[in-house]
Design an enzyme around this catalytic site. Structure first.
Site: not given
Length: 395
Positions: A126-129, A244, A380-382
């Protein structure tokens, strides 16, 4: 809600247990149980065994090789796979790209890529971040400029899990610079063997090589590798992330980890005392058990709802948040249970010294450190709490 399993579902559970006993490599199961690093061959062999049994893609349409399971069967399989210490399937092709191709891909793309995912010909990542674009994914800067029948791609991806093994990478790239950032993103499929693609390892805090940097320098990608329309990548990205997040929850793996910790806590220590008899430890364990049971029910409810709706909804953020919190709480309590024996030695270094720590707890420290990242990846959870506040509470 009826929480009991039908006779047919219990028969299916027995079938899964038989499969794990007969087809899961004992050596691979031992590696998983002891927290040792799996080789690419270990993961490929398990993939091949499931493919041969017709169980590799439970959520795919039957016409494309899907298993045709109900959500409850998928839940049962996940429980039994974790209990047998089976590897976690690499999700990028089976559980992430495939749903995108079913919804947004062309028939030509589905006909070409899906069989290669199933039979193991292609390994995906996966190329996201990117540096500076993690939870704020819309800030990505990797550019794709149209040049005739190709895009010329330049940029950098980071935290690319198992990219060192991958044949292909699905990437979010910027195809328009003006307007809202989310409106200028596209979804491209890139062959990792293309000139200009470079993979560099990132060593994690526990010493493992799981993630990578991927550099893209003047990489030529055929226009036919664009999924969906140009500048529609943000919609696709959000759709993929719901799948995901469901996978991140890992109910079966948390159940197995809880049972392993409970067994350890009931075993007498050198002093003759048991951890389970310590009131503070027992209270912490009970809190995790309550959260885990609630998560199991939520998982079943949301999977069933997602099946009728055709895709997971924003409720997948609930599973992502609670799944991570339960997993990290288990890691923390297991580390505390081991005391000094939880010193972060790789389990391979303990060969011949099993008396130091139980085999199934030898990789605990590495797992504790590695799983700190779970509250960040997949959104992130936030960010998940913001999604729920906006979509469900109207805030």
């Amino acid at each position: 809600m009826d929480l009991s399993f039908t006779p047919e579902e219990e028969a299916f559970r027995a079938e899964v247990r038989a499969f794990m006993a007969d087809d899961l490599s004992p050596e691979t199961a031992a590696k998983v149980r002891e927290g040792r690093t799996l080789s690419k061959r270990d993961m490929e062999d398990y993939h091949a065994a499931l493919y041969a049994r017709g169980w590799l893609a439970p959520s795919w349409p039957a016409a494309y090789g899907g298993a045709g399971w109900t959500p409850v069967q998928k839940h049962i399989f996940d429980e039994e796979a974790a209990r047998a210490s089976a590897p976690r399937l690499v999700p990028f092709g089976i559980a992430m790209l495939a749903p995108v191709l079913f919804k947004f891909g062309t028939q030509e793309q589905r006909d070409y890529y899906l069989p290669r995912i199933l039979d193991g010909t292609d390994w995906w990542c996966q190329g996201y971040s990117e540096p500076g674009a993690g939870s704020d994914l819309a800030g990505l800067k990797t550019r794709a400029v149209r040049d005739g029948d190709h895009y010329i791609v330049n940029g950098q991806k980071t935290w690319t899990t198992l990219g060192q093994h991958a044949d292909w990478i699905f990437c979010l790239v910027r195809t328009k610079a003006d307007g809202k950032p989310q409106e200028g993103i596209s979804f491209l499929l890139i062959d990792m063997k293309t000139p200009g693609v470079e993979v560099r390892p990132i060593r994690l805090i526990e010493g493992g090589h799981e993630v990578n940097e991927v550099f893209l320098t003047d990489v030529r990608v055929p226009v036919g590798n664009l999924v969906g329309g140009e500048n529609q990548g943000w919609t696709i990205a959000k759709y993929l992330l719901t799948h995901e997040r469901n996978n991140i929850a890992g109910v079966g793996f948390s159940t197995q980890a809880f049972e392993s910790l409970l067994t350890h806590a009931r075993h007498p220590r050198r002093s003759g005392r048991r951890l389970i008899d310590d009131p503070l430890f027992a209270a912490r364990l009970a809190r995790i058990e309550v959260d885990l049971e609630a998560m199991k029910i939520t998982n079943l409810r949301l999977v069933v709802a997602g099946q009728s709706a055709g895709a997971p909804g924003v409720e997948s953020s609930i599973l992502k948040i609670k799944g991570v919190e339960v997993r990290q709480a288990l890691n923390d309590l297991a580390r505390r249970a081991l005391g000094p024996a939880a010193a972060p030695f790789p389990s391979e270094d303990l060969d011949g010294n099993a008396a130091i720590v139980p085999a199934d707890q030898a990789g605990n420290a590495a797992e504790y450190f590695n799983n700190r990242k779970m509250s960040i990846y997949g959104g992130s959870n936030e960010i998940q709490k913001n999604i729920l506040a906006k979509a469900m509470l109207g805030l």
